[in-house]
Every structure is written in structure tokens, then in C-alpha cells.
Scaffold this active site. Sequence first.
Site, mmCIF file in Angstrom:
data_model
loop_
_atom_site.group_PDB
_atom_site.id
_atom_site.type_symbol
_atom_site.label_atom_id
_atom_site.label_comp_id
_atom_site.label_asym_id
_atom_site.label_seq_id
_atom_site.Cartn_x
_atom_site.Cartn_y
_atom_site.Cartn_z
ATOM 1 N N ASP A 1 1.075 -1.173 0.353
ATOM 2 C CA ASP A 1 -0.053 -0.249 0.193
ATOM 3 C C ASP A 1 1.014 1.386 -0.108
ATOM 4 O O ASP A 1 0.799 1.945 -0.785
ATOM 5 C CB ASP A 1 -0.514 0.139 1.043
ATOM 6 C CG ASP A 1 -2.140 1.303 1.533
ATOM 7 O OD1 ASP A 1 -2.874 1.228 2.222
ATOM 8 O OD2 ASP A 1 -2.497 0.774 0.079
ATOM 9 N N SER B 1 -2.292 -10.512 2.022
ATOM 10 C CA SER B 1 -2.312 -10.422 3.380
ATOM 11 C C SER B 1 -1.738 -11.500 4.709
ATOM 12 O O SER B 1 -1.016 -11.817 5.445
ATOM 13 C CB SER B 1 -3.870 -11.742 3.575
ATOM 14 O OG SER B 1 -4.931 -11.101 4.178
ATOM 15 N N GLY C 1 1.461 -10.367 4.435
ATOM 16 C CA GLY C 1 2.282 -9.217 5.682
ATOM 17 C C GLY C 1 2.363 -8.870 6.596
ATOM 18 O O GLY C 1 2.056 -9.988 7.195
#
Length: 180
Positions: free
Chosen positions: A34, A122, A124
Site C-alpha cells: 500500500d 494478507s 505481510g
Amino acid sequence: MTQVTAIEGDITAQTTDAVVNAANSSLLGGGGVDGAIHRRGGPAILAATKELRATHLPDGLPAGEAVATTAGDLPARWVIHTVGPVWAKSHDRSAVLASCYRRSLEVARELGARSIAFPAISAGVYGWPMDDAARIAVGTVREEIAAGRTGGIDEVRFVLFSPDAHAAFAAQLGTGGTEA
Ligand code: APR
């Protein structure tokens, strides 16, 4: 036939039509994938996600869902933001993780994307064990291909950030990392 590949690399550098962001429900940025996508993609991506929050998604994006925005300064044309489930020992959220891949592929098809790159969603910050994350990712993509729901998408590329993650996905593909 949709080709499924797995490489070690940086999701922000991919020249696929779409790259998938491992976002959170706020859609307002974070760390990991992100952070990298917003950092390299520039302010246009955050402006687009803020617009979504102000209109269609006032409560944010639910886990398992996916939504597209511009890719800003990234080489890709679109970012498809999806929210993975947080791993929990006591609660099987596999269906939600599978939904991230299924819904992202649906959004890619709606956009007319011919190629899409996924990170290990998911696996990390959200704590999902890598081998199981790879099993669900590859299994879901294969199901979608077998069901004829990836028409128009020539390539699904898993982009892994470490040798171990790449090995986990390559093992699921059953090859040295690519599969015709
Ligand atoms: N390119 C490819 N893969 C990457 C990159 C990158 N630039 N950066 C990190 N990764 C890998 C991580 O090593 C991990 O294997 O992507 C996988 C997913 O990790 P996260 O980005 O932490 O995503 P996730 O586990 O889904 O957690 C999402 O983290 O960054 C916050 O805002 C985000 O709250 C959300 C949460």
C-alpha cells in the site's frame, strides 16, 4: 488461455495493465504494498481513493472486496485495491482471502485489462502464513480460469517480494515459477 506466472520483484514496477494493492478498508494508504503503490504512484491515487470514500464507499472497502482507481505515475494503467483478511488462528477466513483474488479478477475484466499483477495479499502485516496464502491465491486463480471467468485476461502475474515467497508460489504452480 490465461497464463499464470510468478516472479520475484516489486509490484510498483510491473507494466501489466492492472496492479493489485494490498490495501486496508480505509483506502487511505498504509505500509508494505500500500505504501509503495501510493509513494511511487503519486497523489492521484490517494485523490481517487478519497473520492471513492466521499461517494460510493463512505464506510470504506470491506475485506474481500475490490475497487479500481487510476495508477497515477505507475507504469500500470489501473490499481485495483483489495482488502485482505487479517489471519486468525481461531477463525478460518480463507473464503475472504479467495474473494480478494476473485473480485480483483472480475474488476480487471470489467476494465478490459489484459494483464494483472498480484502481491501476496494478507501475507505481510496481516500475518497470513505464506504457504497457505500461496495455496489460496493460486487455487482461486486456477478456479476462475477453469470456470471461464478470465476471458480477455492473457496473464495473471504473482509478484513476490522475497525468494521464500517466490518459492512458495512457484511450488503451488508446480513449476519453476511459470505455467502456461
Ligand atoms: N512489491 C511486492 N510485494 C511487496 C512489496 C512490493 N513493493 N512490499 C511488500 N510486499 C509483500 C510483503 O512482503 C508481503 O509478502 O507483499 C505481501 C503483503 O504484505 P503487506 O503489504 O503488508 O499487505 P497485507 O499483509 O495484505 O497487509 C495489509 O498493511 O500496508 C498495510 O495498509 C495496508 O493495512 C494494510 C495492511
